[in-house]
Design a protein around this motif. Structure first.
Motif, PDB file in Angstrom:
ATOM      1  N   TRP A   1       0.545  -1.247   0.071  1.00  0.00           N
ATOM      2  CA  TRP A   1       0.418  -0.229  -0.304  1.00  0.00           C
ATOM      3  C   TRP A   1       0.795   1.387  -0.278  1.00  0.00           C
TER       4      TRP A   1
ATOM      5  N   SER B   1      -3.929   2.191  -2.395  1.00  0.00           N
ATOM      6  CA  SER B   1      -4.175   1.731  -1.120  1.00  0.00           C
ATOM      7  C   SER B   1      -4.755   1.168  -1.843  1.00  0.00           C
ATOM      8  N   ARG B   2      -5.822   0.404  -0.691  1.00  0.00           N
ATOM      9  CA  ARG B   2      -6.953  -0.176  -1.468  1.00  0.00           C
ATOM     10  C   ARG B   2      -8.178   0.221  -2.441  1.00  0.00           C
ATOM     11  N   GLU B   3      -8.718   1.304  -1.674  1.00  0.00           N
ATOM     12  CA  GLU B   3      -9.443   2.389  -2.746  1.00  0.00           C
ATOM     13  C   GLU B   3      -9.050   1.870  -4.165  1.00  0.00           C
ATOM     14  N   ASP B   4      -7.784   2.132  -4.445  1.00  0.00           N
ATOM     15  CA  ASP B   4      -7.353   2.636  -5.788  1.00  0.00           C
ATOM     16  C   ASP B   4      -6.999   1.254  -6.412  1.00  0.00           C
TER      17      ASP B   4
ATOM     18  N   VAL C   1      -8.888  -0.914  -6.188  1.00  0.00           N
ATOM     19  CA  VAL C   1     -10.240  -1.279  -6.259  1.00  0.00           C
ATOM     20  C   VAL C   1     -10.654  -0.708  -8.209  1.00  0.00           C
ATOM     21  N   HIS C   2     -10.679   0.984  -7.631  1.00  0.00           N
ATOM     22  CA  HIS C   2     -11.061   1.142  -8.626  1.00  0.00           C
ATOM     23  C   HIS C   2     -10.657   0.957 -10.283  1.00  0.00           C
TER      24      HIS C   2
END
Length: 294
Positions: A26, A30-33, A35-36
């Motif tokens: 990370w 990141s985790r959100e990145d 996912v996107h």
């Protein structure tokens, strides 16, 4: 040291990843990145998203860095597709992206690394994320992951490593100047010496002409010294005795013929030397021409 995949790696101390470094998980994505990124289907959009999150756009701004940006985007876009093909998880992909980016930045310096040093550094980072040994290392990758990553990286990034160094490498130039109290005095002395050495244009031409004449005279003298002496002294004692037996008129006629013969011999010798010189010059020209073509 060994890991769970049974590999035994040895790393040079200067290239081994520091234990004080933060882990790469990370680090940039990141985790959100992730996912996107998984939701994006267009390869071009994936590349642009990776470029923004990995800092490629900020590191290489402006039109002058267009080719460098495209090279980096292609590198990480292909790496992402490789990870998806290997069915890696989000944390594995994020970690590998950061490991590759960190290796690239570290390799390009300053100072720049050699291929072996860069590969050792890359392996050290992988090893740091393949063994569960807190707080020194964590187990993110499996033995199969390690093998696939090393094979892929060797056949892509490290195969073209010198090209990346040429495009992104940074060298530091060290300039050393010597200064002392007598520096100004030395400069003045050198300037005065140069002024004294300057020769007026007219005198310089005269000196060049004199030098050419002296050189021509020396060459002529050398050629004459090499020519065969056609003097009366070249006659043997027996020939001189026979000449003494001749009358005075016959002796004059003989000496005239001998002198004429000596002159012809000198002319033939000079002609032969000239022909040999021309032949030698032609051979040199042919040799130089063949060397230029090569």
């Amino acid at each position: 040291q060994g890991n769970r995949c049974g590999c035994r790696w040895q790393f040079a101390p200067e290239t081994m990843a520091s234990e004080k470094e933060l882990f790469m998980i990370w680090r940039h994505l990141s985790r959100e990145d992730m996912v996107h990124l998984f939701r994006v289907t267009s390869q071009q959009d994936q590349g642009q998203f990776l470029a923004s999150r990995l800092g490629i756009l900020s590191m290489l701004p402006g039109p002058s860095n267009e080719l460098r940006r495209r090279a980096m985007i292609e590198l990480f876009s292909n790496l992402f597709r490789f990870c998806r093909k290997q069915r890696m998880t989000a944390e594995k992909i994020s970690t590998l992206m950061s490991i590759t980016l960190t290796t690239h930045q570290k390799s390009c310096g300053p100072p720049m690394m050699t291929t072996i040093q860069a590969f050792d550094y890359f392996k050290a980072l992988l090893f740091k994320h393949s063994v569960e040994r807190p707080p020194y290392s964590i187990a993110i990758y499996t033995p199969a992951d390690i093998k696939a990553i090393v094979d892929y990286t060797l056949n892509t990034y490290f195969r073209h490593f010198k090209m990346y160094l040429y495009a992104f490498g940074e060298n530091v130039e060290l300039q050393i100047t010597e200064e002392d109290d007598k520096g100004e005095k030395k400069e003045k002395d050198e300037a005065n010496t140069k002024e004294e050495d300057v020769i007026p244009l007219g005198e310089e031409e005269e000196l060049n002409q004199v030098a050419k004449e002296e050189e021509a005279a020396e060459k002529k003298k050398a050629a004459e010294s090499e020519a065969p002496k056609t003097d009366i002294a070249d006659l043997s004692a027996e020939d001189e005795k026979q000449i003494q037996d001749l009358s005075q008129d016959e002796q004059k006629e003989f000496y005239a013929l001998f002198k004429d013969l000596s002159t012809k011999m000198q002319e033939e010798f000079q002609k032969k030397v000239s022909e040999q010189q021309q032949d030698f010059t032609k051979r040199l020209e042919t040799l130089f021409a063949s060397m230029k073509k090569a």
